[in-house]
Scaffold this motif. Sequence first.
Motif, PDB file in Angstrom:
ATOM      1  N   GLN A   1       0.725  -1.126  -0.073  1.00  0.00           N
ATOM      2  CA  GLN A   1      -0.047   0.112   0.046  1.00  0.00           C
ATOM      3  C   GLN A   1       0.909   1.241  -0.026  1.00  0.00           C
ATOM      4  OE1 GLN A   1      -3.400   0.219   2.838  1.00  0.00           O
ATOM      5  NE2 GLN A   1      -3.235  -2.037   3.109  1.00  0.00           N
ATOM      6  N   HIS A   2       2.042   1.154   0.229  1.00  0.00           N
ATOM      7  CA  HIS A   2       2.980   2.321   0.485  1.00  0.00           C
ATOM      8  C   HIS A   2       3.656   2.540  -0.847  1.00  0.00           C
ATOM      9  CE1 HIS A   2       1.877   2.469   4.583  1.00  0.00           C
ATOM     10  NE2 HIS A   2       2.088   1.093   4.841  1.00  0.00           N
ATOM     11  N   THR A   3       3.777   1.895  -1.941  1.00  0.00           N
ATOM     12  CA  THR A   3       4.471   1.800  -3.008  1.00  0.00           C
ATOM     13  C   THR A   3       3.602   3.100  -3.840  1.00  0.00           C
ATOM     14  OG1 THR A   3       2.978   0.367  -4.324  1.00  0.00           O
ATOM     15  CG2 THR A   3       4.838  -0.590  -3.278  1.00  0.00           C
ATOM     16  N   LYS A   7      -0.249   4.147  -4.727  1.00  0.00           N
ATOM     17  CA  LYS A   7      -0.677   5.463  -4.395  1.00  0.00           C
ATOM     18  C   LYS A   7      -1.444   6.100  -5.413  1.00  0.00           C
ATOM     19  CE  LYS A   7       2.210   6.063  -0.215  1.00  0.00           C
ATOM     20  NZ  LYS A   7       3.449   6.759   0.379  1.00  0.00           N
ATOM     21  N   SER A   8      -0.685   6.193  -6.589  1.00  0.00           N
ATOM     22  CA  SER A   8      -1.076   6.789  -7.638  1.00  0.00           C
ATOM     23  C   SER A   8      -2.397   6.026  -8.347  1.00  0.00           C
ATOM     24  CB  SER A   8      -0.186   6.662  -8.907  1.00  0.00           C
ATOM     25  OG  SER A   8       0.444   5.244  -9.325  1.00  0.00           O
ATOM     26  N   ILE A   9      -2.471   4.761  -8.199  1.00  0.00           N
ATOM     27  CA  ILE A   9      -3.927   4.261  -8.791  1.00  0.00           C
ATOM     28  C   ILE A   9      -4.701   4.395  -7.819  1.00  0.00           C
ATOM     29  CG2 ILE A   9      -4.841   1.725  -9.069  1.00  0.00           C
ATOM     30  CD1 ILE A   9      -2.254   0.753  -9.829  1.00  0.00           C
ATOM     31  N   THR A  10      -4.662   4.522  -6.310  1.00  0.00           N
ATOM     32  CA  THR A  10      -5.853   4.843  -5.409  1.00  0.00           C
ATOM     33  C   THR A  10      -6.343   6.488  -5.628  1.00  0.00           C
ATOM     34  OG1 THR A  10      -4.025   5.006  -3.866  1.00  0.00           O
ATOM     35  CG2 THR A  10      -5.170   3.168  -3.866  1.00  0.00           C
ATOM     36  N   ASN A  11      -5.211   7.217  -5.850  1.00  0.00           N
ATOM     37  CA  ASN A  11      -5.281   8.549  -6.087  1.00  0.00           C
ATOM     38  C   ASN A  11      -6.206   8.936  -7.237  1.00  0.00           C
ATOM     39  OD1 ASN A  11      -4.111   9.630  -3.657  1.00  0.00           O
ATOM     40  ND2 ASN A  11      -2.268   9.912  -4.952  1.00  0.00           N
ATOM     41  N   ASN A  49     -11.359   2.409 -17.149  1.00  0.00           N
ATOM     42  CA  ASN A  49      -9.906   3.067 -17.645  1.00  0.00           C
ATOM     43  C   ASN A  49      -8.835   3.058 -16.510  1.00  0.00           C
ATOM     44  OD1 ASN A  49     -10.641   4.059 -20.052  1.00  0.00           O
ATOM     45  ND2 ASN A  49     -12.271   5.504 -19.141  1.00  0.00           N
ATOM     46  N   ARG A  50      -9.063   2.145 -15.553  1.00  0.00           N
ATOM     47  CA  ARG A  50      -8.218   1.958 -14.545  1.00  0.00           C
ATOM     48  C   ARG A  50      -8.223   0.501 -13.982  1.00  0.00           C
ATOM     49  NH1 ARG A  50     -10.326   1.548  -9.523  1.00  0.00           N
ATOM     50  NH2 ARG A  50     -12.835   2.130  -9.277  1.00  0.00           N
ATOM     51  N   PRO A  51      -7.125   0.039 -13.037  1.00  0.00           N
ATOM     52  CA  PRO A  51      -7.222  -1.305 -12.699  1.00  0.00           C
ATOM     53  C   PRO A  51      -8.487  -1.449 -11.668  1.00  0.00           C
ATOM     54  CG  PRO A  51      -4.956  -0.407 -12.546  1.00  0.00           C
ATOM     55  CD  PRO A  51      -5.786   0.821 -12.952  1.00  0.00           C
ATOM     56  N   LEU A  52      -8.865  -2.696 -11.406  1.00  0.00           N
ATOM     57  CA  LEU A  52      -9.805  -3.069 -10.393  1.00  0.00           C
ATOM     58  C   LEU A  52      -8.733  -3.232  -9.085  1.00  0.00           C
ATOM     59  CD1 LEU A  52     -12.658  -3.879  -9.505  1.00  0.00           C
ATOM     60  CD2 LEU A  52     -11.802  -6.197 -10.013  1.00  0.00           C
ATOM     61  N   LEU A  53      -9.228  -2.499  -7.958  1.00  0.00           N
ATOM     62  CA  LEU A  53      -8.514  -2.759  -6.815  1.00  0.00           C
ATOM     63  C   LEU A  53      -9.127  -3.645  -5.942  1.00  0.00           C
ATOM     64  CD1 LEU A  53      -7.845   0.993  -6.384  1.00  0.00           C
ATOM     65  CD2 LEU A  53      -6.184  -0.595  -7.163  1.00  0.00           C
ATOM     66  N   ILE A  54      -8.588  -4.692  -5.585  1.00  0.00           N
ATOM     67  CA  ILE A  54      -9.047  -5.718  -4.662  1.00  0.00           C
ATOM     68  C   ILE A  54      -7.828  -5.951  -3.511  1.00  0.00           C
ATOM     69  CG2 ILE A  54      -9.366  -8.220  -4.472  1.00  0.00           C
ATOM     70  CD1 ILE A  54      -9.442  -8.292  -7.309  1.00  0.00           C
ATOM     71  N   TYR A  55      -8.610  -5.651  -2.226  1.00  0.00           N
ATOM     72  CA  TYR A  55      -7.902  -5.908  -0.955  1.00  0.00           C
ATOM     73  C   TYR A  55      -8.222  -7.232  -0.193  1.00  0.00           C
ATOM     74  CZ  TYR A  55      -5.716  -4.426   3.354  1.00  0.00           C
ATOM     75  OH  TYR A  55      -4.950  -4.226   4.488  1.00  0.00           O
ATOM     76  N   TYR A  66      -9.341  -3.085  10.281  1.00  0.00           N
ATOM     77  CA  TYR A  66      -9.326  -2.102   8.925  1.00  0.00           C
ATOM     78  C   TYR A  66     -10.805  -2.260   8.254  1.00  0.00           C
ATOM     79  CZ  TYR A  66      -4.448  -3.313   9.724  1.00  0.00           C
ATOM     80  OH  TYR A  66      -3.130  -3.447  10.174  1.00  0.00           O
ATOM     81  N   GLN A  67     -11.543  -1.757   8.931  1.00  0.00           N
ATOM     82  CA  GLN A  67     -12.894  -1.875   8.463  1.00  0.00           C
ATOM     83  C   GLN A  67     -13.280  -0.819   7.321  1.00  0.00           C
ATOM     84  OE1 GLN A  67     -15.335  -1.926  12.386  1.00  0.00           O
ATOM     85  NE2 GLN A  67     -16.466  -3.037  10.702  1.00  0.00           N
ATOM     86  N   ARG A  68     -12.473   0.393   7.342  1.00  0.00           N
ATOM     87  CA  ARG A  68     -12.835   1.304   6.173  1.00  0.00           C
ATOM     88  C   ARG A  68     -11.948   0.934   5.108  1.00  0.00           C
ATOM     89  NH1 ARG A  68     -11.494   6.096   6.260  1.00  0.00           N
ATOM     90  NH2 ARG A  68     -13.032   6.856   4.945  1.00  0.00           N
ATOM     91  N   CYS A  69     -12.468   1.028   3.990  1.00  0.00           N
ATOM     92  CA  CYS A  69     -11.775   0.532   2.774  1.00  0.00           C
ATOM     93  C   CYS A  69     -11.861   1.355   1.415  1.00  0.00           C
ATOM     94  CB  CYS A  69     -11.729  -0.922   2.390  1.00  0.00           C
ATOM     95  SG  CYS A  69     -13.519  -1.456   2.574  1.00  0.00           S
ATOM     96  N   PRO A  70     -12.068   2.728   1.579  1.00  0.00           N
ATOM     97  CA  PRO A  70     -12.496   3.759   0.424  1.00  0.00           C
ATOM     98  C   PRO A  70     -11.448   3.480  -0.711  1.00  0.00           C
ATOM     99  CG  PRO A  70     -11.510   4.915   2.215  1.00  0.00           C
ATOM    100  CD  PRO A  70     -11.808   3.575   2.772  1.00  0.00           C
TER     101      PRO A  70
END
Length: 536
Positions: A1-3, A7-11, A49-55, A66-70
């Motif tokens: 999560q710190h790479t 960060k750019s994808i989540t932003n 137009n972006r990757p699907l983010l799976i946690y 870690y309940q919040r996952c926006p």
Amino acid sequence: QHTPMYKSITNLKIKMKASSKLTIPEHRKNRWWNGIFWDNHTQLVSVRNRPLLIYWHGEVFWGAMYQRCPHCDFVMYRAKTHPGKECLTMHFVNGIAHFSTRRRNDVTDLLASMPLRTAASFGPEKVAAVAAARTELEGKREFCGFMSNSCFKVMYEGDAFIRTLFFDMLSTQHKPCHGLGGCRRTPGKSCDHSTFGTELPKDWDINTDVAAECYRDYKFVITMDNQREMGYMTEKVFNALLAPSVPIYFGAPDVHQYLNTQALVLCNISDAKIAKMRKYWVDNNIRGKAKKGLFTEADGMRYLIEELRLGEDLQPCIDQVIQLDQSDDMYTDMLSRHALPSSYNNSIYNTHYDGGVITQGFLDVLKALDSSVLDGQSSMTSHLHSQNDNLVSKGDGMSEETLSVNSQLQERNSYKETNSNSEAFLSDEELKKVLQENAEEEKLDILLNLDQGSEQQVLSSQLHTNANEMSIVSGIDEKLLNTPKASVYGQKTTRTESQKKHPIQKFGSYRGKMSVSMTNRKKSVRPSNSDFGEEV
């Protein structure tokens, strides 16, 4: 999560949230549906137009932390107690997922097709099952087995101590139990590949395949899970059922949705005591103290015994085990009972054990997020979802709608027109015959029999086929994936070539094979269907 990349994808997702117009259907908000929890506070953002983010939440204690996952689109979580907030949650049963890597058994070994397991409670089938159970009992030389690598699970909230307390109580009040792992290890007893010399295949996993084989000598197995959470079931209880032995279980309050509780010795702790224990763990920072050596296993056991008085809750469970151990008739009756709930109708099709259900839930997510992956499948998914979204639902997602034979034929034919592999499907007459047979027995109940949600699943066989391309179904035999006819009939899957290469892999699974003579093991012939006549 710190790479930087993460960060750019989540932003990018966060920037797109403000302008997103995607919404969750009203009938799915704040409820489980096809294994997905659709949190009302989630802002769906297109993944076109972006990757699907799976946690991956994984262990149950992570869910509470870690309940919040926006930052992601959905999380995969092995319990249902703490679904994610501001994202979707996909639930999977950990113990069922293990079937994708088991070698000793496959998931169909839980079905009633073996002479030991039967859904019938009377008649020739039950007689044959009890006879098989008696034969199995003759080969059991030990009372009760238990395997855990540690008595003190620091990350859990005291629940893991309960099985250790039960082990001590049963050993004191009746007969000594055997500790096969790091917790309460019995001298001279163990459970690993070396226990059986060179006779076990090297690719058998110690936590599943080897454990199930070790338990075969035992009448009972303590299979209590690490923590009591909705939907959280590990491999432990399945290892005992597949041995086969009688599991002693404590864990998921909704275990009845996955297993026949009449085949288990079910232990219970009051909700009030569980809540008090959890509060004590948090208020006193037990995790932190344990890491510093300021709270030990002895402290934990003392709290359970003296403060919570859990012995009172576990005593009925102890008494039941003693009663079963002293009566061969009662024991063989429980051992012969079907492992799966009667509502499954002796099939894993459209149940928690069916990878097609997870496929459907995943397709629901991709559809809601406007994924381009489905562009080439629009004729299938748009029809499927438009029909699903119109269903009237109740409870935890169980649908009230029942479709007619003609509507199913129309849906299947609509899909065939755009699918090059249509010749693999049943003919109209074949499908109509199957559906009519189902209608007589189940009033054409083709809806998913799941607590998470039951959307119309007529296209499940087609989804099995497409799932192979999408690589999102695990644990389903390749032949079954590519043979919808087998799915429609709910036929038994076949073993893969890698599973067939070791003849020894068949023992423990009721296929008419002789059990292998292990070190210090009594030889016994396991029954086959032919031993009890064609009616089995």
